[in-house]
Design an enzyme around this catalytic site. Structure first.
Site, short mmCIF file in Angstrom:
data_model
loop_
_atom_site.label_atom_id
_atom_site.label_comp_id
_atom_site.label_asym_id
_atom_site.label_seq_id
_atom_site.Cartn_x
_atom_site.Cartn_y
_atom_site.Cartn_z
N CYS A 116 75.48 132.97 -34.20
CA CYS A 116 74.51 132.44 -33.25
C CYS A 116 74.56 133.32 -32.01
CB CYS A 116 74.93 131.00 -32.96
SG CYS A 116 74.30 130.29 -31.48
N ASP A 307 76.04 124.59 -20.76
CA ASP A 307 74.59 124.65 -20.90
C ASP A 307 73.87 124.79 -19.56
OD1 ASP A 307 74.90 124.40 -23.59
OD2 ASP A 307 74.37 122.27 -23.70
N1 EPU Z 1 84.31 125.07 -32.39
C1 EPU Z 1 85.23 125.49 -33.34
N2 EPU Z 1 85.21 124.89 -34.56
C2 EPU Z 1 84.36 123.89 -34.87
C3 EPU Z 1 83.44 123.44 -33.90
C4 EPU Z 1 83.43 124.07 -32.66
O1 EPU Z 1 86.01 126.40 -33.09
O2 EPU Z 1 84.43 123.38 -36.00
C5 EPU Z 1 84.28 125.72 -31.08
C6 EPU Z 1 82.94 126.40 -30.79
O3 EPU Z 1 82.86 127.67 -31.36
C7 EPU Z 1 82.93 126.41 -29.29
C8 EPU Z 1 83.64 125.10 -28.91
O4 EPU Z 1 84.39 124.73 -30.07
O5 EPU Z 1 83.67 127.49 -28.81
C9 EPU Z 1 82.73 123.97 -28.52
O6 EPU Z 1 81.75 123.78 -29.53
P1 EPU Z 1 81.09 122.36 -29.82
O7 EPU Z 1 81.37 122.00 -31.23
O8 EPU Z 1 81.51 121.41 -28.77
O9 EPU Z 1 79.55 122.70 -29.63
P2 EPU Z 1 78.35 122.23 -30.54
O10 EPU Z 1 78.52 120.84 -30.99
O11 EPU Z 1 78.08 123.28 -31.56
C10 EPU Z 1 76.97 121.22 -28.56
C11 EPU Z 1 75.59 121.41 -27.99
C12 EPU Z 1 75.50 122.76 -27.30
C13 EPU Z 1 76.55 122.79 -26.19
C14 EPU Z 1 77.95 122.52 -26.78
C15 EPU Z 1 79.03 122.43 -25.72
C16 EPU Z 1 74.20 120.14 -29.50
C17 EPU Z 1 73.16 120.11 -30.56
N3 EPU Z 1 74.62 121.33 -29.08
O12 EPU Z 1 77.15 122.29 -29.48
O13 EPU Z 1 74.20 122.82 -26.72
O14 EPU Z 1 76.54 124.06 -25.58
O15 EPU Z 1 77.93 121.27 -27.50
O16 EPU Z 1 78.71 121.47 -24.77
O17 EPU Z 1 74.62 119.09 -29.03
C18 EPU Z 1 72.25 123.85 -25.97
O18 EPU Z 1 71.74 122.72 -25.86
O19 EPU Z 1 71.70 124.89 -25.49
C19 EPU Z 1 73.51 124.00 -26.67
C20 EPU Z 1 73.95 125.17 -27.14
#
Ligand code: EPU
Length: 418
Positions: A116, A307
């Protein structure tokens, strides 16, 4: 490809109404997989990511009706358990069908999301959570295949890193598991709180909502029945308009929000010299002194949101002195910096730290969107840049901001599609 042209804008005025949160409606739509009744969501934002997820759940067999800001999802005929590459590649959040499909059908296949623009974004923690609940996971041909022939069983899920999506998948899966699940080191974002409240309203017992330790007593395979639910306001959309007002020193009312979800953004904008008046569902921002430099470190909620860092970095280019941004969540979230520099910003990058020296004169030019929030920051830059800024590939922006050109134009911004 669409472009947006932003011209130098003297000031913004009036008020802007904030839409429902993209990052809340997406998990709620996935949670409807846990029901075979019609689920009604209101205050649904009209954004591309919602359209994409509608296609995903329709492809799985749900019927969807979208009338204005209301979405009716009928999962009674949902019978497919494979989310294909085409679905997941277009929007990473499609991975959120994993937990509910597995919980309802005891089997599912979900394409592995690719890389991504903002970072690698692995899904190992989502898989670890499903395994803790008793699923057998195999990865083959680019797909995650998950089986739980006897149904999911409540368990302890311990995240060694806080993950929003991982917590959401765990919550949805645990909601139909048999017995008690405890999620340790859970994410605490308002979007997580809304998902917990939604699952609870569907009949699941959940304790510790809003904390980092959540306890779920699953329904042991019984489907859920959800009451009509309003999506919470989009705190990032609100913060984006606040940054636009801050950079221009304009007075702007930001309506239909939950100010408590924006506390960190509010306190940083105050530190920069903005006046902020907080009412029940509204924030009024204004500024009558020069912008002061500040330091920001992104962190999980309630920390400063990743964000919002590109948008506040745009404001920092006009502060009197050196500001810093330390990005702690994603490894590649400074893609906007190259475009900022092309407009005249003075920014130094060192690993995950950006130093922004202001104030600098910005000049409009052609710039390219790289991701949703970077695109929003380029619009903010365009408001103060001399002449015209053409932001290319704004498809990213339309994924998550409802009617952004219409809303900005209504508060006096010189902005149009081209
Ligand atoms: N991570 C891991 N392993 C996993 C999951 C996540 O290493 O299995 C890492 C990610 O690579 C990252 C960190 O943990 O470094 C946080 O990731 P997270 O899983 O919290 O993010 P996400 O669920 O993929 C959501 C939002 C994002 C926002 C992040 C952090 C949604 C649909 N997306 O993403 O929103 O930046 O949380 O707050 O809810 C946006 O709206 O522009 C956007 C990118």
């Amino acid at each position: 490809m669409k472009n947006i042209v932003v011209s130098n804008t003297k000031s913004l005025k009036g008020s802007v109404n904030i839409s429902g949160a993209k990052n809340s409606v997406l998990p709620l739509m996935c949670a409807t997989i846990l029901s075979d009744k019609v689920c009604e969501l209101v205050n649904v934002p009209n954004v591309e990511d919602v359209e994409t997820l509608k296609k995903v759940i329709v492809a799985l067999g749900s019927k969807v009706e979208h009338i204005n800001d209301k979405l009716f999802v009928d999962g009674s005929a949902l019978n497919k358990t494979k989310a294909t590459y085409g679905m997941v590649q277009k929007m990473r959040a499609s991975i959120l069908v994993l937990g509910p499909l597995l919980a309802r059908f005891k089997h599912c296949e979900v394409s592995l999301p690719g890389g991504c623009a903002i970072g690698d974004r692995p899904v190992n923690l989502h898989l670890k959570a499903m395994e803790a609940l008793g699923a057998e996971i195999t990865i083959h041909d680019g797909y995650i295949e998950a089986f739980a022939p006897d149904g999911l069983k409540g368990a302890d899920i311990i995240f060694d890193k806080i993950t929003v999506g991982g917590t959401e998948n765990a919550l949805m899966a645990a909601s139909m598991a048999k017995g008690k699940t405890r999620i340790f080191n859970a994410a605490q974002e308002p979007e997580i709180v809304q998902l917990c409240e939604y699952l609870k309203s569907g009949g699941v017992s959940i304790k510790g909502i809003g904390s980092n330790n959540i306890e779920i007593n699953g329904s042991a395979g019984n489907l859920l029945t959800f009451p009509p639910t309003a999506v919470i306001p989009d705190r990032i959309e609100a913060g984006t308009y606040m940054c636009a007002a801050a950079i221009l020193g304009s007075k702007l009312e930001v309506n239909d929000i939950h100010p408590s979800h924006l506390i960190n953004v509010v306190s940083k904008l105050q530190e920069m010299g903005c006046q902020i008046e907080i009412e029940k569902n509204k924030i009024t921002i204004s500024r009558n002194k020069p912008l002061r430099p500040i330091d920001i470190t992104t962190a999980e909620y309630p920390g400063f949101p990743t964000d919002m860092q590109a948008q506040i970095m745009a404001v920092m280019t006009q502060a009197e002195g050196a500001s810093t941004v330390q990005e702690n969540l994603f490894e590649n979230r400074f893609m906007n910096v190259a475009e900022f520099r092309r407009m005249g910003a003075n920014i130094k990058l060192h690993n995950n730290m950006a130093t922004i020296i202001g104030p600098c004169k910005l000049e409009g030019t052609d710039v390219t969107s790289t991701d949703l929030r970077a695109s929003a920051s380029l619009l903010i830059m365009g408001l103060v840049a001399k002449g015209e800024t053409t932001v290319h590939e704004v498809e990213h922006l339309l994924r998550g901001y409802e009617d952004i050109v219409g809303k900005f134009s209504s508060i006096g911004a010189e902005m149009k599609f081209s």
